[in-house]
Design an enzyme around this catalytic site. Structure first.
Site, PDB file in Angstrom:
ATOM      1  CG  HIS A 253      -0.386   0.057   2.615  1.00 58.13           C
ATOM      2  ND1 HIS A 253       0.357  -0.820   3.133  1.00 58.13           N
ATOM      3  CD2 HIS A 253      -0.420   1.344   3.507  1.00 58.13           C
ATOM      4  CE1 HIS A 253       0.652  -0.426   4.360  1.00 58.13           C
ATOM      5  NE2 HIS A 253       0.193   0.853   4.410  1.00 58.13           N
TER       6      HIS A 253
ATOM      7  CE1 TYR B 123      12.439   2.010  -2.978  1.00 59.66           C
ATOM      8  CE2 TYR B 123      11.807   0.448  -1.485  1.00 59.66           C
ATOM      9  CZ  TYR B 123      12.607   0.773  -2.677  1.00 59.66           C
ATOM     10  OH  TYR B 123      13.407   0.058  -2.935  1.00 59.66           O
TER      11      TYR B 123
ATOM     12  CG  HIS C 269      -0.236   5.704   4.008  1.00 61.31           C
ATOM     13  ND1 HIS C 269      -1.792   5.364   3.982  1.00 61.31           N
ATOM     14  CD2 HIS C 269       0.229   4.859   4.492  1.00 61.31           C
ATOM     15  CE1 HIS C 269      -1.821   4.398   4.880  1.00 61.31           C
ATOM     16  NE2 HIS C 269      -0.581   4.090   5.161  1.00 61.31           N
TER      17      HIS C 269
END
Length: 180
Positions: free
Chosen positions: A59, A149, A61
């Site tokens: 996922h 990342y 954000h």
């Protein structure tokens, strides 16, 4: 019940996007570059500012600020997801050959994404901290500085964070901060 998104021209939003069946594909090196390319490609046609971002295996954000007279984050996400999906490397199930999978349209992303309209400066700061601390929360690293990342490194270069922020401490966020 019909779902309605909060759309404000020039708004700042927190987003969560999740891969289909929580496939752990986003941090594969080629897919990280591809995701960055997808963002750049869409930003050239539909500008926005990425205030903060973290890419995790299944996922991501981020916080975006849209241009002053624009509220269309959905088109941007559709284009990013589409660009990425057409080109990404997925992890093939052992019992499916590459040629068979090419014939099937594979899902890369969950259909929906979650958004939250940022209300004020405190809400903004809380969500940025949530983003930067997320790899620690998921047990991927011991400190935000150790996750490659993330926009955390950009924030350190800008003097917003000390490099040791979030290291060796557990940060607990209110239930209304973040969502996955």
């Amino acid at each position: 019940m019909e779902y309605r998104r909060a759309k404000v021209q020039g708004g700042t939003y927190f987003f969560t996007l999740v891969t289909e069946k929580r496939q752990k594909i986003l941090c594969l090196p080629n897919n990280v570059f591809l995701l960055r390319d997808a963002f750049r490609y869409v930003m050239q046609k539909h500008s926005f500012i990425i205030d903060a971002v973290v890419i995790l295996p299944d996922h991501l954000h981020c916080i975006w600020t849209l241009p002053e007279k624009d509220q269309d984050f959905s088109t941007r996400w559709r284009l990013i997801k589409s660009y990425f999906s057409r080109r990404c490397e997925t992890i093939l199930p052992e019992n499916i050959s590459i040629s068979k999978q090419k014939k099937q349209q594979r899902a890369v992303w969950q259909n929906r994404f979650w958004e939250h309209l940022i209300k004020d400066e405190i809400d903004f700061q809380n969500h940025i901290e949530y983003i930067h601390y997320n790899p620690v929360k998921h047990g991927l690293v011991k400190s935000p500085k150790d996750w490659e990342y993330s926009s955390f490194h950009r924030s350190v270069r800008q003097g917003i964070y000390d490099i040791m922020w979030g290291a060796g401490e557990e940060i607990i966020f209110d239930d209304h901060i973040g969502n996955e």
